[in-house]
Design a protein around this motif. Structure first.
Motif, PDB file in Angstrom:
ATOM      1  N   LYS A   1       0.828  -1.206   0.000  1.00  9.31           N
ATOM      2  CA  LYS A   1       0.000   0.000   0.000  1.00  9.31           C
ATOM      3  C   LYS A   1       0.862   1.256   0.000  1.00  9.31           C
ATOM      4  O   LYS A   1       0.581   2.220  -0.741  1.00  9.31           O
ATOM      5  CB  LYS A   1      -0.935  -0.009   1.213  1.00  9.31           C
ATOM      6  N   LYS A   2       1.920   1.257   0.797  1.00 13.50           N
ATOM      7  CA  LYS A   2       2.800   2.431   0.870  1.00 13.50           C
ATOM      8  C   LYS A   2       3.462   2.691  -0.476  1.00 13.50           C
ATOM      9  O   LYS A   2       3.554   3.835  -0.930  1.00 13.50           O
ATOM     10  CB  LYS A   2       3.848   2.219   1.958  1.00 13.50           C
ATOM     11  N   ARG A   3       3.944   1.616  -1.129  1.00 19.02           N
ATOM     12  CA  ARG A   3       4.619   1.766  -2.415  1.00 19.02           C
ATOM     13  C   ARG A   3       3.654   2.216  -3.512  1.00 19.02           C
ATOM     14  O   ARG A   3       4.040   2.887  -4.463  1.00 19.02           O
ATOM     15  CB  ARG A   3       5.262   0.432  -2.819  1.00 19.02           C
ATOM     16  N   LEU A   4       2.397   1.807  -3.393  1.00 18.83           N
ATOM     17  CA  LEU A   4       1.412   2.098  -4.430  1.00 18.83           C
ATOM     18  C   LEU A   4       0.878   3.525  -4.333  1.00 18.83           C
ATOM     19  O   LEU A   4       0.345   4.062  -5.312  1.00 18.83           O
ATOM     20  CB  LEU A   4       0.253   1.102  -4.318  1.00 18.83           C
TER      21      LEU A   4
ATOM     22  N   ARG B   1      -2.224   3.586 -16.243  1.00 16.76           N
ATOM     23  CA  ARG B   1      -2.943   2.380 -15.858  1.00 16.76           C
ATOM     24  C   ARG B   1      -1.992   1.402 -15.176  1.00 16.76           C
ATOM     25  O   ARG B   1      -0.801   1.343 -15.483  1.00 16.76           O
ATOM     26  CB  ARG B   1      -3.575   1.697 -17.066  1.00 16.76           C
ATOM     27  N   ILE B   2      -2.545   0.640 -14.228  1.00 12.32           N
ATOM     28  CA  ILE B   2      -1.814  -0.453 -13.582  1.00 12.32           C
ATOM     29  C   ILE B   2      -2.188  -1.736 -14.306  1.00 12.32           C
ATOM     30  O   ILE B   2      -3.369  -2.049 -14.447  1.00 12.32           O
ATOM     31  CB  ILE B   2      -2.194  -0.566 -12.090  1.00 12.32           C
ATOM     32  N   LEU B   3      -1.183  -2.470 -14.764  1.00  6.16           N
ATOM     33  CA  LEU B   3      -1.407  -3.740 -15.454  1.00  6.16           C
ATOM     34  C   LEU B   3      -0.837  -4.877 -14.620  1.00  6.16           C
ATOM     35  O   LEU B   3       0.262  -4.754 -14.062  1.00  6.16           O
ATOM     36  CB  LEU B   3      -0.745  -3.738 -16.839  1.00  6.16           C
ATOM     37  N   THR B   4      -1.565  -5.974 -14.529  1.00  2.00           N
ATOM     38  CA  THR B   4      -1.141  -7.093 -13.696  1.00  2.00           C
ATOM     39  C   THR B   4      -1.090  -8.382 -14.514  1.00  2.00           C
ATOM     40  O   THR B   4      -1.750  -8.518 -15.534  1.00  2.00           O
ATOM     41  CB  THR B   4      -2.099  -7.299 -12.510  1.00  2.00           C
ATOM     42  N   ALA B   5      -0.305  -9.332 -14.002  1.00  2.00           N
ATOM     43  CA  ALA B   5      -0.229 -10.641 -14.644  1.00  2.00           C
ATOM     44  C   ALA B   5      -1.359 -11.543 -14.180  1.00  2.00           C
ATOM     45  O   ALA B   5      -1.779 -12.446 -14.904  1.00  2.00           O
ATOM     46  CB  ALA B   5       1.121 -11.293 -14.333  1.00  2.00           C
ATOM     47  N   LEU B   6      -1.849 -11.294 -12.968  1.00  2.00           N
ATOM     48  CA  LEU B   6      -2.848 -12.159 -12.348  1.00  2.00           C
ATOM     49  C   LEU B   6      -4.165 -11.414 -12.173  1.00  2.00           C
ATOM     50  O   LEU B   6      -4.192 -10.181 -12.145  1.00  2.00           O
ATOM     51  CB  LEU B   6      -2.357 -12.648 -10.985  1.00  2.00           C
ATOM     52  N   ARG B   7      -5.240 -12.177 -12.004  1.00  2.00           N
ATOM     53  CA  ARG B   7      -6.541 -11.570 -11.702  1.00  2.00           C
ATOM     54  C   ARG B   7      -6.737 -11.393 -10.202  1.00  2.00           C
ATOM     55  O   ARG B   7      -7.202 -10.340  -9.753  1.00  2.00           O
ATOM     56  CB  ARG B   7      -7.683 -12.439 -12.251  1.00  2.00           C
ATOM     57  N   GLU B   8      -6.409 -12.421  -9.432  1.00  6.39           N
ATOM     58  CA  GLU B   8      -6.696 -12.423  -8.010  1.00  6.39           C
ATOM     59  C   GLU B   8      -5.421 -12.253  -7.186  1.00  6.39           C
ATOM     60  O   GLU B   8      -4.314 -12.313  -7.711  1.00  6.39           O
ATOM     61  CB  GLU B   8      -7.397 -13.727  -7.617  1.00  6.39           C
TER      62      GLU B   8
ATOM     63  N   ALA C   1      -5.987   0.638  -4.679  1.00  2.44           N
ATOM     64  CA  ALA C   1      -6.129   1.959  -5.293  1.00  2.44           C
ATOM     65  C   ALA C   1      -7.356   2.689  -4.752  1.00  2.44           C
ATOM     66  O   ALA C   1      -7.292   3.893  -4.439  1.00  2.44           O
ATOM     67  CB  ALA C   1      -6.216   1.823  -6.809  1.00  2.44           C
ATOM     68  N   GLU C   2      -8.467   1.979  -4.630  1.00  2.00           N
ATOM     69  CA  GLU C   2      -9.683   2.591  -4.076  1.00  2.00           C
ATOM     70  C   GLU C   2      -9.433   3.102  -2.655  1.00  2.00           C
ATOM     71  O   GLU C   2      -9.840   4.221  -2.296  1.00  2.00           O
ATOM     72  CB  GLU C   2     -10.825   1.582  -4.067  1.00  2.00           C
ATOM     73  N   THR C   3      -8.773   2.285  -1.847  1.00  2.00           N
ATOM     74  CA  THR C   3      -8.503   2.672  -0.463  1.00  2.00           C
ATOM     75  C   THR C   3      -7.639   3.925  -0.404  1.00  2.00           C
ATOM     76  O   THR C   3      -7.912   4.867   0.354  1.00  2.00           O
ATOM     77  CB  THR C   3      -7.804   1.515   0.284  1.00  2.00           C
ATOM     78  N   LEU C   4      -6.578   3.975  -1.202  1.00  2.00           N
ATOM     79  CA  LEU C   4      -5.663   5.117  -1.206  1.00  2.00           C
ATOM     80  C   LEU C   4      -6.362   6.393  -1.680  1.00  2.00           C
ATOM     81  O   LEU C   4      -6.186   7.461  -1.094  1.00  2.00           O
ATOM     82  CB  LEU C   4      -4.466   4.816  -2.100  1.00  2.00           C
ATOM     83  N   LEU C   5      -7.161   6.291  -2.725  1.00  2.00           N
ATOM     84  CA  LEU C   5      -7.862   7.466  -3.244  1.00  2.00           C
ATOM     85  C   LEU C   5      -8.943   7.943  -2.286  1.00  2.00           C
ATOM     86  O   LEU C   5      -9.195   9.150  -2.161  1.00  2.00           O
ATOM     87  CB  LEU C   5      -8.456   7.141  -4.617  1.00  2.00           C
ATOM     88  N   HIS C   6      -9.578   6.984  -1.587  1.00  2.00           N
ATOM     89  CA  HIS C   6     -10.566   7.347  -0.575  1.00  2.00           C
ATOM     90  C   HIS C   6      -9.901   8.085   0.585  1.00  2.00           C
ATOM     91  O   HIS C   6     -10.403   9.127   1.045  1.00  2.00           O
ATOM     92  CB  HIS C   6     -11.276   6.095  -0.069  1.00  2.00           C
ATOM     93  N   GLU C   7      -8.768   7.567   1.053  1.00  2.00           N
ATOM     94  CA  GLU C   7      -8.058   8.200   2.176  1.00  2.00           C
ATOM     95  C   GLU C   7      -7.526   9.574   1.800  1.00  2.00           C
ATOM     96  O   GLU C   7      -7.386  10.453   2.661  1.00  2.00           O
ATOM     97  CB  GLU C   7      -6.905   7.296   2.628  1.00  2.00           C
ATOM     98  N   ALA C   8      -7.258   9.789   0.499  1.00  2.00           N
ATOM     99  CA  ALA C   8      -6.776  11.088   0.044  1.00  2.00           C
ATOM    100  C   ALA C   8      -7.916  12.064  -0.237  1.00  2.00           C
ATOM    101  O   ALA C   8      -7.670  13.224  -0.595  1.00  2.00           O
ATOM    102  CB  ALA C   8      -5.938  10.908  -1.222  1.00  2.00           C
TER     103      ALA C   8
END
Length: 578
Positions: free
Chosen positions: A378-381, A409-416, A428-435
């Motif tokens: 979370k800190k790095r993101l 955009r953030i791209l990932t190799a995995l879904r879960e 991302a939702e948590t960080l944007l909400h806290e900001a």
């Protein structure tokens, strides 16, 4: 050792197809289950030579099963009453090369190979070569550089009933297509040509339509020719005509498409069944032009049709050798571009060169950083999320928000998992909400980006479309806003959205057909067979300005060395035509 993860469908398929068997029952059920699993993983067939002699770890069994040699495997399979050979209509088909198929996939492969070989051998008889020679230099002025592959691709597309134009982002594929359209229309009777353009997803279709609209204005031709160039692009499913409650289509071999030419963009994403449906629905006289990047990830479903076609064209004596043109000059990135150099190294499987490029990079265009731990994720993101998404969340209009959202955009190799798309979206939702940039007060909160995951013809939303939930500028009520192919902005009630998911992060697979200014690619901390050079290459080439990869060096190197292998007989069929 084969790690066999038997799904219920694999077990049921094996039980059904091996019913009544007493001799070699466990062996035969295991082989048929492996075939079902292979198809589920994107393969078209199971190669007996490849699995011969291997140990298979079977769930619930203490000891693995040792498979016999290939000849013994084939002999055992021949005892099945459900097994047949080419030309027979049995649930299982074993070909002369020792490849085991489910019947429908064998039939798909045979239909595609036969259709492509027939078209490749047939030239356009009505082509006016004199008119073509008179117009070609206008569209493709002679150059002192090496061979003009765009010009070569255009000639092939004009003269043959089948052609492929492959190349990475920025190599001029769409520019070439628009020029081909102009050349077609300037031929005698060209104004009467019925041309259809399609792509696998709505997002890819919209991008192609937008590109054609802008590029055709620069063509060296009369205004009436420019106006005649079609800009409407649809999904392949919509072109063929989906039938409610059916896997079939309205257009097929008995009811062909009313087209003289069909152009398909992002063809690497087209799976074997869909490509079969498309070639089966083409009238005999029609051109088929496939556009795509042969080095990108293959389709999620079975088959790697474009890759098989391009590889077979490189084989000596291939019947389609003259039908495939690979564009290799990049017009988007300069000679010193870090993104271009990195994509070339990854594509070549050269992990050492890729890591050297990261180390020597004197700019912010390419970077690699260690994958964060669960505790530090979370800190790095925080920095990339707040920097990447703040602008669209503070935009003044829906049009501006949509434009700003495509900057990052953030791209990932995995879904879960925490390093997958689901975990990244939650973080991302948590960080944007806290900001204070979003409020997680409902499912359809203001600023939520949504990625459509199924086609909805009623509301004209298609798999891959990206929108944003925002207040309507006039009423203030929340709506889902989407950019239309013609540049306008559409708004629909959030409750009418088809199946969708949050889109701060998305898998690399779902990013195909999209481009972003900046990309963050997140790989898990441990190596996986899902991590391949095609996945890394596809993720890198989504970026126009900069790309950062979160990965440990060892995981990155292993991924770059690992190729996506799709088992198929299509390439061999196209070469030797059995």
């Amino acid at each position: 050792m084969i790690d066999f993860i038997e799904r219920p469908i694999d077990r049921q398929a094996a039980a059904f197809l091996c019913r009544g068997v007493t001799e070699n029952a466990e062996l035969l059920r295991t082989v048929v289950s492996l075939l079902s699993q292979a198809v589920g993983q994107g393969n078209v067939c199971l190669d007996m030579e490849e699995i011969a002699g291997q140990l298979v770890r079977i769930p619930g069994k203490d000891e693995p099963l040792r498979l016999p040699d290939a000849s013994s495997l084939i002999a055992a399979l021949r005892s099945l009453h459900t097994l047949g050979g080419p030309g027979e209509h049995r649930p299982l088909i074993l070909d002369a090369a020792g490849r085991l198929y489910l019947y429908r996939y064998f039939r798909y492969e045979a239909l595609i190979a036969d259709a492509i070989r027939a078209r490749a051998a047939s030239e356009i008889g009505s082509l006016d070569e004199a008119a073509l020679a008179a117009t070609l230099d206008r569209y493709f002025p002679p150059s002192e550089n090496a061979e003009d592959r765009q010009r070569q691709a255009a000639l092939t597309a004009l003269r043959r009933h089948f052609s492929v134009i492959s190349g990475g982002p920025g190599t001029g594929k769409t520019t070439t297509v628009v020029r081909i359209l102009g050349l077609m229309l300037e031929q005698q009777g060209g104004e009467r040509l019925r041309i259809a353009m399609a792509a696998p997803t709505g997002k890819a279709a919209a991008r192609l339509a937008s590109s054609i609209t802008s590029l055709r204005e620069a063509l060296p031709c009369a205004d009436e020719v420019k106006r005649a160039i079609p800009s409407q692009v649809t999904t392949i499913h919509r072109l063929l005509g989906t039938l409610p409650g059916s896997t079939g289509f309205r257009h097929n071999e008995r009811n062909p498409l009313p087209c003289d030419a069909v152009i398909v963009d992002e063809a690497s994403m087209v799976d074997l069944p869909l490509m079969t449906a498309l070639v089966s629905a083409l009238p005999a006289h029609a051109r088929l032009i496939l556009i795509g990047d042969r080095d990108q990830l293959a389709s999620v479903e079975a088959g790697a049709v474009l890759g098989d076609i391009c590889r077979s064209a490189e084989s000596p004596g291939s019947s389609i050798a003259g039908c495939v043109t690979v564009l290799d000059r990049n017009y988007r990135f300069g000679d010193g571009s870090g993104i271009a150099a990195l994509s070339r190294a990854v594509n070549a499987g050269d992990d050492s060169e890729a890591l050297r490029l990261f180390a020597d990079s004197g700019s912010a265009t390419i970077a690699i950083e260690a994958t964060p731990t669960r505790e530090t994720l979370k800190k790095r993101l925080a920095a990339p999320v707040l920097e990447g998404f703040r602008a669209y969340l503070e935009a003044g209009t829906p049009a501006e928000a949509l434009r700003f959202f495509d900057r990052f955009r953030i791209l990932t190799a995995l879904r879960e998992g925490p390093w997958g798309a689901a975990g990244m979206n939650h973080a991302a939702e948590t960080l944007l909400h806290e900001a204070g940039l979003i409020r997680l007060d409902s499912q359809f909160y203001r600023g939520r980006p949504v990625l459509v995951t199924e086609n909805d013809y009623t509301h004209k939303l298609f798999n891959g479309d990206t929108g944003i939930i925002l207040p309507d500028p006039e009423s203030g009520h929340l709506r889902a806003f989407f950019a239309a192919p013609d540049g306008t902005i559409r708004a629909i009630l959030p409750e009418f959205l088809p199946r969708h998911e949050t889109a701060f992060a998305m898998t690399v697979h779902k990013s195909q057909g999209s481009e972003f200014d900046r990309v963050l690619i997140v790989l898990p901390p441990e190596d996986s067979v899902l991590l391949t050079r095609e996945l890394i290459y596809t993720g890198i080439t989504r970026a126009k300005q900069s790309v950062t990869i979160w990965s440990d060096d060892a995981v990155f190197s292993a991924a770059v060395k690992r190729r996506t292998e799709r088992r198929s007989g299509l390439g061999e069929r196209l070469v030797i035509g059995y």
